[in-house]
Design a protein around this motif. Structure first.
Motif, PDB file in Angstrom:
ATOM      1  N   UNK A  10      25.070  27.515 -58.253  1.00 14.58           N
ATOM      2  CA  UNK A  10      24.116  28.166 -59.145  1.00 14.58           C
ATOM      3  C   UNK A  10      23.828  27.304 -60.367  1.00 14.58           C
ATOM      4  N   UNK A  11      24.739  26.396 -60.631  1.00  8.49           N
ATOM      5  CA  UNK A  11      24.562  25.496 -61.753  1.00  8.49           C
ATOM      6  C   UNK A  11      23.634  24.349 -61.352  1.00  8.49           C
ATOM      7  N   UNK A  12      22.703  24.016 -62.218  1.00 11.97           N
ATOM      8  CA  UNK A  12      21.764  22.946 -61.907  1.00 11.97           C
ATOM      9  C   UNK A  12      22.421  21.578 -62.069  1.00 11.97           C
ATOM     10  N   UNK A  13      22.017  20.656 -61.208  1.00 11.18           N
ATOM     11  CA  UNK A  13      22.494  19.279 -61.301  1.00 11.18           C
ATOM     12  C   UNK A  13      21.301  18.365 -61.557  1.00 11.18           C
ATOM     13  N   UNK A  14      21.581  17.219 -62.151  1.00 14.41           N
ATOM     14  CA  UNK A  14      20.556  16.240 -62.483  1.00 14.41           C
ATOM     15  C   UNK A  14      20.717  15.032 -61.562  1.00 14.41           C
ATOM     16  N   UNK A  15      19.724  14.819 -60.681  1.00 15.97           N
ATOM     17  CA  UNK A  15      19.723  13.632 -59.823  1.00 15.97           C
ATOM     18  C   UNK A  15      19.005  12.545 -60.597  1.00 15.97           C
ATOM     19  N   UNK A  16      19.714  11.477 -60.957  1.00 18.76           N
ATOM     20  CA  UNK A  16      19.180  10.520 -61.927  1.00 18.76           C
ATOM     21  C   UNK A  16      18.749   9.187 -61.330  1.00 18.76           C
ATOM     22  N   UNK A  17      19.145   8.905 -60.082  1.00 21.07           N
ATOM     23  CA  UNK A  17      18.837   7.570 -59.572  1.00 21.07           C
ATOM     24  C   UNK A  17      18.971   7.545 -58.051  1.00 21.07           C
ATOM     25  N   UNK A  18      18.107   6.762 -57.431  1.00 20.39           N
ATOM     26  CA  UNK A  18      18.307   6.399 -56.028  1.00 20.39           C
ATOM     27  C   UNK A  18      18.761   4.953 -55.955  1.00 20.39           C
ATOM     28  N   UNK A  19      19.638   4.689 -55.000  1.00 23.09           N
ATOM     29  CA  UNK A  19      20.060   3.323 -54.727  1.00 23.09           C
ATOM     30  C   UNK A  19      19.299   2.738 -53.545  1.00 23.09           C
ATOM     31  N   UNK A  20      18.432   3.548 -52.964  1.00 23.22           N
ATOM     32  CA  UNK A  20      17.621   3.125 -51.827  1.00 23.22           C
ATOM     33  C   UNK A  20      16.849   1.861 -52.177  1.00 23.22           C
ATOM     34  N   UNK A  21      16.985   0.836 -51.343  1.00 23.65           N
ATOM     35  CA  UNK A  21      16.344  -0.443 -51.613  1.00 23.65           C
ATOM     36  C   UNK A  21      15.791  -1.015 -50.318  1.00 23.65           C
ATOM     37  N   UNK A  22      14.478  -1.245 -50.286  1.00 28.95           N
ATOM     38  CA  UNK A  22      13.829  -1.777 -49.090  1.00 28.95           C
ATOM     39  C   UNK A  22      13.693  -3.288 -49.217  1.00 28.95           C
ATOM     40  N   UNK A  23      14.072  -3.983 -48.172  1.00 24.73           N
ATOM     41  CA  UNK A  23      14.006  -5.443 -48.167  1.00 24.73           C
ATOM     42  C   UNK A  23      12.708  -5.894 -47.501  1.00 24.73           C
ATOM     43  N   UNK A  24      11.886  -6.587 -48.274  1.00 23.60           N
ATOM     44  CA  UNK A  24      10.674  -7.222 -47.742  1.00 23.60           C
ATOM     45  C   UNK A  24      10.794  -8.705 -48.079  1.00 23.60           C
ATOM     46  N   UNK A  25      11.069  -9.497 -47.084  1.00 24.62           N
ATOM     47  CA  UNK A  25      11.429 -10.889 -47.318  1.00 24.62           C
ATOM     48  C   UNK A  25      10.250 -11.715 -47.806  1.00 24.62           C
ATOM     49  N   UNK A  26      10.555 -12.742 -48.596  1.00 27.72           N
ATOM     50  CA  UNK A  26       9.515 -13.657 -49.050  1.00 27.72           C
ATOM     51  C   UNK A  26       8.823 -14.281 -47.848  1.00 27.72           C
ATOM     52  N   UNK A  27       7.524 -14.505 -47.998  1.00 29.27           N
ATOM     53  CA  UNK A  27       6.737 -15.022 -46.888  1.00 29.27           C
ATOM     54  C   UNK A  27       6.062 -13.934 -46.093  1.00 29.27           C
ATOM     55  N   UNK A  28       6.448 -12.679 -46.337  1.00 28.89           N
ATOM     56  CA  UNK A  28       5.826 -11.541 -45.669  1.00 28.89           C
ATOM     57  C   UNK A  28       4.557 -11.158 -46.409  1.00 28.89           C
ATOM     58  N   UNK A  29       3.438 -11.084 -45.702  1.00 27.88           N
ATOM     59  CA  UNK A  29       2.192 -10.662 -46.339  1.00 27.88           C
ATOM     60  C   UNK A  29       2.284  -9.189 -46.696  1.00 27.88           C
TER      61      UNK A  29
END
Length: 638
Positions: free
Chosen positions: A144-163
């Protein structure tokens, strides 16, 4: 015996801590998701996505980190504790506006269960669709107590050279999608990039469009940030505002994040994708018979001003009558309308001509100069205002100047949609966040700006030279995720000239999808058109039964077909500053004979040619376009 026993124990320990690869495959087996987890100990969790190109799987998203953080609890190093059985997903629903009426998709869903060092649980739900991937985080515990979601660690890799084609982030999403191979950020955006983000998988004919969907009052929207490493795009919450200090989202548990979406496949798979609405909540409105997409005459573009001149408003009502468009938009300054009448007079005049008026509002959260301001900020104010709009015969609202992507703004958008629906009012969001699936949940949301559109011809000269490239990029980026209020089809000049051809401008009516298609030019520009293009724009539909990409490449060209009842509307754009021959192949047709009314570039950029052709399924025609040119047409069965 003792040595053998030690080897067995060591082998058991190694097996216990070995990294495991859990996987999920789409029903058509084209798409595979793999999670790398650690069995028996806390470690970082990664996922990657593969796509079956011919007979082998190609990696389309390299190993990318997962994780999320509450204010008092981190879910970065996780212990894998199990997974669910596969659940079959079948999305089958009707859209009132969008690229097709009947939407259907198939997927497989699996939930992967984890705990952190404090034994707090986290679920990561993945769906592998036949044309993409979606996942979300879930905190399953109740509180019942509210929580604060402050950050995602989700990180997508798009390599250099990719259009890639990604816009520098800004709150109104009014930016370009320049092609880049590096993802170098600039001082303007501090490494922040806006959704959607398109990239091509190296030399393979595979494309990926990243976005998010399913946002509710319990969320903020996110962006991507690669300031730490150019090839790693971290899902990032918006910064606090001066009058809203909260970071992230605050909600009670259980809580689930928005869906992180990846449309995957050929360029036609991307363009035709409904993945953003597939994962969004179903329609919450019981009665939708009053919701009617349509074309709109719009006063602002040609005049660089609002609607304070009653006689000017009358001109645009008469334009809607002549062009058989159902709506007229009365833009800002209607609260000080003069020169022969006020808003109620304008509304009455429009209704007397069979035209439905829509009006503009300042949301009251951001740029406070244009009026009226602060009539929608609270439920009480909205009730009073919407009752008045019903009384005077207004059919919809355009709400402008939202303050950002923070949670309070997400709540505000949804409150407007819900309250407007109670009074049968259509909604158009401007100066707003990019679409994230609300058009399915609240189908009175007809369109959203979130684009560097034709309005910018009023503001500076940038679009003059960039329009052709930009217009041939938007069908593969911004317009994929939802209706786009670009305000197209302008033949004359506003404050700054445009150098796209008349054929290019006419084609924008089809190429750009919007549930309310605002035709922006002055009345004389439409009245003076030759018969064929004028008839093409009359009774123009703003909702479609189906959409097919015929050909295209971002920034270079696009050829698209959209079906309405028994007609196919087709159009093509040349994004280059040189002549280009576009190919129109009729593989999308059913068997039989068809007649094509084709309107193309004429001898120069300000002329048009028209001719009738007979075509059949499987045939191909070549159409020569001027620099920054285009074509449009209508197909009907004989």
């Amino acid at each position: 015996m003792k040595a053998t026993k030690k080897i067995l124990i060591l082998s058991f320990i190694l097996n216990f801590f070995i990294l495991n690869a859990q996987e999920l495959v789409s029903p058509n087996e084209k798409i595979k998701v793999e999670l790398k987890t650690s069995k028996g100990k806390a470690d970082k969790v990664y996922f990657k996505i593969l796509y079956k190109n011919k007979e082998t799987y190609t990696e389309v998203l390299p190993e990318s980190q997962l994780g999320i953080v509450q204010k008092n609890e981190s879910f970065d190093n996780l212990v894998f504790i199990g997974e669910s059985k596969i659940i079959e997903i079948h999305d089958d629903y009707i859209m009132i506006s969008g690229k097709r009426e009947h939407c259907e998709n198939f997927g497989n869903q699996k939930t992967f269960n984890f705990k952190n060092k404090n034994n707090q649980k986290l679920e990561i739900v993945f769906r592998a669709y036949n044309n993409g991937v979606a996942f979300q985080y879930v905190f399953p515990n109740s509180s019942e107590k509210k929580v604060n979601i402050i950050e995602e660690l989700t990180t997508y890799v798009i390599q250099e050279g990719t259009s890639r084609w990604i816009q520098l982030f800004e709150p109104s999403y009014e930016a370009f999608y320049p092609q880049s191979e590096t993802g170098v950020s600039s001082d303007k955006n501090n490494g922040n990039w806006g959704f959607p983000a398109l990239y091509k998988v190296n030399e393979n004919p595979i494309w990926v469009l990243i976005s998010e969907a399913g946002i509710t009052e319990n969320h903020c929207a996110t962006m991507l940030n690669n300031s730490k490493k150019q090839s790693e795009y971290k899902v990032t919450y918006p910064a606090a505002r001066e009058n809203f200090k909260q970071i992230g989202a605050v909600a009670k548990l259980p809580w689930s994040s928005p869906w992180h979406t990846f449309a995957i496949g050929s360029l036609s798979d991307i363009t035709e994708s409904n993945l953003v609405t597939d994962v969004s909540k179903p329609n919450e409105l019981k009665d939708t018979n009053w919701i009617k997409p349509g074309a709109v005459s719009w006063i602002y573009w040609a005049n660089n001003h609002g609607s304070k001149d009653y006689k000017k408003v009358v001109e645009y009502v008469d334009l809607a009558v002549e062009m058989k468009w159902p709506y007229v938009l009365i833009d800002w300054e209607w609260d000080v309308m003069a020169n022969g009448g006020n808003l109620e007079d304008a509304s009455n005049y429009a209704k007397s001509k069979g035209i439905k008026p829509l009006i503009w509002y300042n949301s009251g959260t951001s740029w406070l100069e244009p009026t009226p301001v602060d009539r929608l900020l609270t439920a009480e104010k909205r009730k009073k205002e919407f009752e008045w709009l019903n009384k005077i015969g207004i059919y919809g609202i355009k709400v402008d100047f939202f303050a950002g992507d923070q949670q309070d703004m997400m709540q505000y958008y949804i409150d407007i949609l819900k309250d407007a629906a109670k009074y049968h009012l259509l909604v158009n969001f401007h100066g707003a966040t990019v679409p994230r699936g609300w058009a399915r949940t609240y189908p009175n949301l007809m369109t959203t700006e979130a684009v560097y559109g034709a309005e910018w011809y009023n503001n500076n000269a940038v679009l003059t030279d960039k329009a052709a490239v930009h217009n041939t990029t938007l069908p593969f980026t911004r317009n994929v995720v939802g209706s786009m209020d670009y305000t197209p089809v302008t033949f004359s000049d506003s404050q700054n000239p445009h150098i796209t051809t008349y054929g290019h401008e006419l084609a924008l009516a089809v190429v750009f999808e919007s549930g309310l298609q605002h035709f922006a030019d002055r009345p004389s520009a439409y009245y003076d058109l030759p018969l064929a293009p004028k008839e093409f724009l009359k009774n123009f539909p703003a909702s479609w039964d189906d959409t097919k990409l015929i050909d295209g490449y971002p920034g270079e060209k696009v050829v698209i077909a959209r079906k309405k009842n028994d007609l196919w509307y087709i159009a093509g754009l040349n994004g280059k500053d040189t002549t280009q021959t576009l190919t129109l192949t009729f593989d999308f047709l059913s068997n039989g004979n068809y007649e094509l009314q084709l309107i193309t570039d004429g001898k120069d950029s300000k002329s048009l040619d028209s001719k009738m052709l007979k075509v059949k399924k499987g045939e191909t025609i070549k159409i020569d376009c001027l620099p920054r040119g285009g074509f449009a047409g209508v197909l009907k069965a004989k």
